[in-house]
Design a protein around this motif. Structure first.
Motif, PDB file in Angstrom:
ATOM      1  N   LYS A  15       0.767  -1.137  -0.122  1.00  0.00           N
ATOM      2  CA  LYS A  15      -0.086   0.202  -0.048  1.00  0.00           C
ATOM      3  C   LYS A  15       0.806   1.214   0.066  1.00  0.00           C
ATOM      4  CE  LYS A  15      -3.583   2.316   2.441  1.00  0.00           C
ATOM      5  NZ  LYS A  15      -4.388   2.497   3.592  1.00  0.00           N
TER       6      LYS A  15
ATOM      7  N   HIS B 100      -6.312   0.565  -7.238  1.00  0.00           N
ATOM      8  CA  HIS B 100      -7.107   1.480  -6.406  1.00  0.00           C
ATOM      9  C   HIS B 100      -8.384   0.793  -5.588  1.00  0.00           C
ATOM     10  CE1 HIS B 100      -5.508   5.347  -7.942  1.00  0.00           C
ATOM     11  NE2 HIS B 100      -4.655   4.491  -8.432  1.00  0.00           N
TER      12      HIS B 100
ATOM     13  N   ALA C 181      -7.587   3.653  -0.809  1.00  0.00           N
ATOM     14  CA  ALA C 181      -6.336   3.225  -0.896  1.00  0.00           C
ATOM     15  C   ALA C 181      -5.510   2.879  -2.314  1.00  0.00           C
ATOM     16  CB  ALA C 181      -6.146   1.969  -0.124  1.00  0.00           C
TER      17      ALA C 181
ATOM     18  N   GLU D 227      -2.972   7.034  -0.653  1.00  0.00           N
ATOM     19  CA  GLU D 227      -4.423   7.137  -0.845  1.00  0.00           C
ATOM     20  C   GLU D 227      -4.574   8.339  -2.048  1.00  0.00           C
ATOM     21  OE1 GLU D 227      -6.927   7.569   2.625  1.00  0.00           O
ATOM     22  OE2 GLU D 227      -6.219   5.686   3.368  1.00  0.00           O
TER      23      GLU D 227
END
Length: 106
Positions: free
Chosen positions: A13, A35, A21, A16
């Motif tokens: 990750k 995404h 995320a 954002e």
């Protein structure tokens, strides 16, 4: 090639965007990653035909600009993935298998 169904384990990750995320690798404009989490769209596979956005019964998706991406200059973002009812219509209708919905990833 469609979305990696294990992207949350196989990718990091990296941040954002619009409250959604983003899973790498990301190297704009060519590589934009995945995404979303519960409703995930592989931006590198997405061809932006809009079928998921048009057919989603609870309006999970919105358009976002992705200028310079080789597949399309816009993508659908699961901006309201928390509203998803797990009907899987977006998964079934995506012509390039760029979307995954997984209730265990919330």
């Amino acid at each position: 090639m469609g979305i990696d169904l294990n992207f949350d384990a196989n990718r990091e990750k990296v941040g954002e965007e619009n409250g959604v995320a983003v899973w790498g690798p990301v190297d704009p404009p060519e590589r934009l990653g995945v995404h979303g989490t519960h409703v995930a769209v592989d931006y590198d596979a997405c061809v932006a035909d809009g079928a998921c956005l048009e057919d989603c019964p609870v309006d999970v998706f919105t358009w976002v600009d992705t200028p310079g991406h080789p597949e399309s200059d816009r993508k659908v973002e699961p901006t309201r993935e928390d509203q998803c009812i797990d009907c899987m219509l977006c998964v079934d209708i995506c012509p390039v298998d760029a979307i995954d919905v997984d209730a265990s990833r919330q």
